[in-house]
Design a protein around this motif. Structure first.
Motif, short mmCIF file in Angstrom:
data_model
loop_
_atom_site.label_atom_id
_atom_site.label_comp_id
_atom_site.label_asym_id
_atom_site.label_seq_id
_atom_site.Cartn_x
_atom_site.Cartn_y
_atom_site.Cartn_z
N ARG A 187 4.22 101.03 98.99
CA ARG A 187 3.49 102.11 98.30
C ARG A 187 4.31 102.64 97.13
O ARG A 187 3.81 102.83 96.02
CB ARG A 187 3.18 103.23 99.28
CG ARG A 187 2.36 104.38 98.70
CD ARG A 187 1.99 105.33 99.82
NE ARG A 187 1.12 106.40 99.37
CZ ARG A 187 1.53 107.60 98.98
NH1 ARG A 187 2.85 107.88 99.00
NH2 ARG A 187 0.67 108.52 98.60
N ILE A 188 5.60 102.87 97.38
CA ILE A 188 6.47 103.40 96.32
C ILE A 188 6.73 102.36 95.25
O ILE A 188 6.63 102.65 94.05
CB ILE A 188 7.80 103.89 96.93
CG1 ILE A 188 7.56 105.09 97.84
CG2 ILE A 188 8.81 104.23 95.84
CD1 ILE A 188 8.76 105.51 98.65
N SER A 189 7.05 101.14 95.66
CA SER A 189 7.43 100.11 94.68
C SER A 189 6.27 99.69 93.79
O SER A 189 6.49 99.24 92.65
CB SER A 189 7.99 98.88 95.41
OG SER A 189 7.02 98.31 96.27
N HIS A 190 5.03 99.86 94.25
CA HIS A 190 3.87 99.49 93.43
C HIS A 190 3.12 100.71 92.89
O HIS A 190 2.05 100.56 92.29
CB HIS A 190 2.92 98.61 94.24
CG HIS A 190 3.47 97.25 94.53
ND1 HIS A 190 3.43 96.22 93.62
CD2 HIS A 190 4.10 96.76 95.63
CE1 HIS A 190 3.99 95.14 94.14
NE2 HIS A 190 4.41 95.44 95.37
N GLY A 191 3.65 101.90 93.12
CA GLY A 191 3.03 103.10 92.58
C GLY A 191 1.63 103.36 93.11
O GLY A 191 0.74 103.78 92.36
N LEU A 192 1.44 103.13 94.40
CA LEU A 192 0.11 103.29 94.99
C LEU A 192 -0.12 104.75 95.39
O LEU A 192 0.80 105.47 95.77
CB LEU A 192 -0.02 102.38 96.22
CG LEU A 192 0.28 100.90 95.99
CD1 LEU A 192 0.11 100.13 97.29
CD2 LEU A 192 -0.62 100.32 94.89
N ALA A 193 -1.38 105.15 95.36
CA ALA A 193 -1.74 106.52 95.74
C ALA A 193 -2.33 106.58 97.14
O ALA A 193 -2.41 107.67 97.73
CB ALA A 193 -2.75 107.10 94.74
N GLY A 194 -2.75 105.46 97.68
CA GLY A 194 -3.37 105.43 99.01
C GLY A 194 -2.40 105.87 100.09
O GLY A 194 -1.20 105.54 100.06
N LYS A 195 -2.91 106.63 101.06
CA LYS A 195 -2.08 107.14 102.15
C LYS A 195 -1.96 106.08 103.25
O LYS A 195 -2.97 105.57 103.74
CB LYS A 195 -2.70 108.41 102.73
CG LYS A 195 -1.86 109.06 103.80
CD LYS A 195 -2.52 110.33 104.29
CE LYS A 195 -1.70 111.00 105.38
NZ LYS A 195 -2.34 112.25 105.87
N PRO A 196 -0.74 105.73 103.67
CA PRO A 196 -0.57 104.74 104.74
C PRO A 196 -1.21 105.22 106.04
O PRO A 196 -1.26 106.42 106.32
CB PRO A 196 0.95 104.62 104.88
CG PRO A 196 1.50 105.08 103.58
CD PRO A 196 0.56 106.16 103.11
N LEU A 200 -4.56 96.57 93.16
CA LEU A 200 -4.39 95.42 94.04
C LEU A 200 -2.99 94.84 93.88
O LEU A 200 -2.52 94.59 92.77
CB LEU A 200 -5.43 94.35 93.72
CG LEU A 200 -6.90 94.79 93.85
CD1 LEU A 200 -7.83 93.60 93.63
CD2 LEU A 200 -7.17 95.45 95.19
N VAL A 201 -2.33 94.64 95.01
CA VAL A 201 -0.97 94.11 95.04
C VAL A 201 -1.02 92.60 95.25
O VAL A 201 -1.64 92.13 96.21
CB VAL A 201 -0.16 94.77 96.17
CG1 VAL A 201 1.24 94.17 96.27
CG2 VAL A 201 -0.07 96.28 95.96
N PRO A 202 -0.37 91.82 94.37
CA PRO A 202 -0.36 90.36 94.56
C PRO A 202 0.47 89.97 95.78
O PRO A 202 1.32 90.74 96.24
CB PRO A 202 0.27 89.84 93.28
CG PRO A 202 1.12 90.97 92.78
CD PRO A 202 0.38 92.22 93.17
#
Length: 206
Positions: A60-69, A167-169
């Motif tokens: 989440r941090i490394s890809h700058g995601l906003a979704g909550k785990p 979307l994360v590859p």
């Protein structure tokens, strides 16, 4: 396969009718009558769930995601979707339990070594050789639930971590492994509450 119920109902022969009535009342009370889902799954142990949560936070941090785990206690691998609808039928649950009890399979190791996003935005853990046991178990469950052997069903074993529009590859991760010792029957109300465990079966010793 040895059968047992969720911890709070251990030693009872079937789920209490009171629990079923409470579930139905809760479903009916929810605004919009959300759809429920009955499915079979395997769960990681607590230590592995903590590792999965750590991996989810890192991604989440490394890809700058906003979704909550997802909370660690919600991590699972869904094997077979059985029913989807508002009502939870006790008769249907009993039928599923009787069929699943026919499965003979030893405990087995499972491993996930990559992460990627599905097109629906779910960031998941995936595997190749490490998930072969899940493929076998899913096929056996599908056979007994269908009442006859069939060809291989489309199935992609995965653990959902979170959902995000970005979307994360596919990428390699430090392998996350555990031993699958139980199969769990679960019920969830989509988008409204965490899945509930209705019954568990112990796999044989591998």
């Amino acid at each position: 396969m040895q059968h047992m119920f969720a911890t709070s109902f251990a030693g009872q022969e079937k789920p209490p009718a009171l629990m079923m009535r409470r579930l139905r009342r809760r479903q009916e009370a929810l605004v919009g009558r959300p759809r429920g889902r009955l499915f079979l799954a395997v769960l990681p142990d607590a230590e592995t769930s903590a590792r999965i949560a750590q991996t989810a936070r890192h991604l989440r941090i490394s890809h700058g995601l906003a979704g909550k785990p997802l909370p660690p206690e919600n991590f699972h691998v869904a094997l077979c979707r059985i029913d989807e609808g508002v009502d939870l039928s006790l008769g249907r649950i009993e039928s599923v339990k009787e069929r699943v009890a026919r499965i003979v399979m030893p405990s087995f190791a499972v491993g996930f070594d990559r992460a990627e996003s599905f097109r629906n935005g779910a960031l998941v853990l995936r595997g190749e050789d490490g998930v072969m046991g899940l493929d076998i178990l899913q096929q056996r469950l599908s056979d007994v639930l269908d009442g006859r052997p069939g060809t291989a069903r489309p199935f992609t074993p995965h653990v959902t971590l979170l959902r995000d529009a970005h979307l994360v590859p596919e990428q390699r991760i430090e392998p996350i492994e555990w031993t699958v010792r139980e199969l769990v029957l679960m019920h969830s109300m989509i988008g409204r509450m965490a899945p509930r465990q209705l019954a568990r079966w112990s796999l044989g010793e591998g």
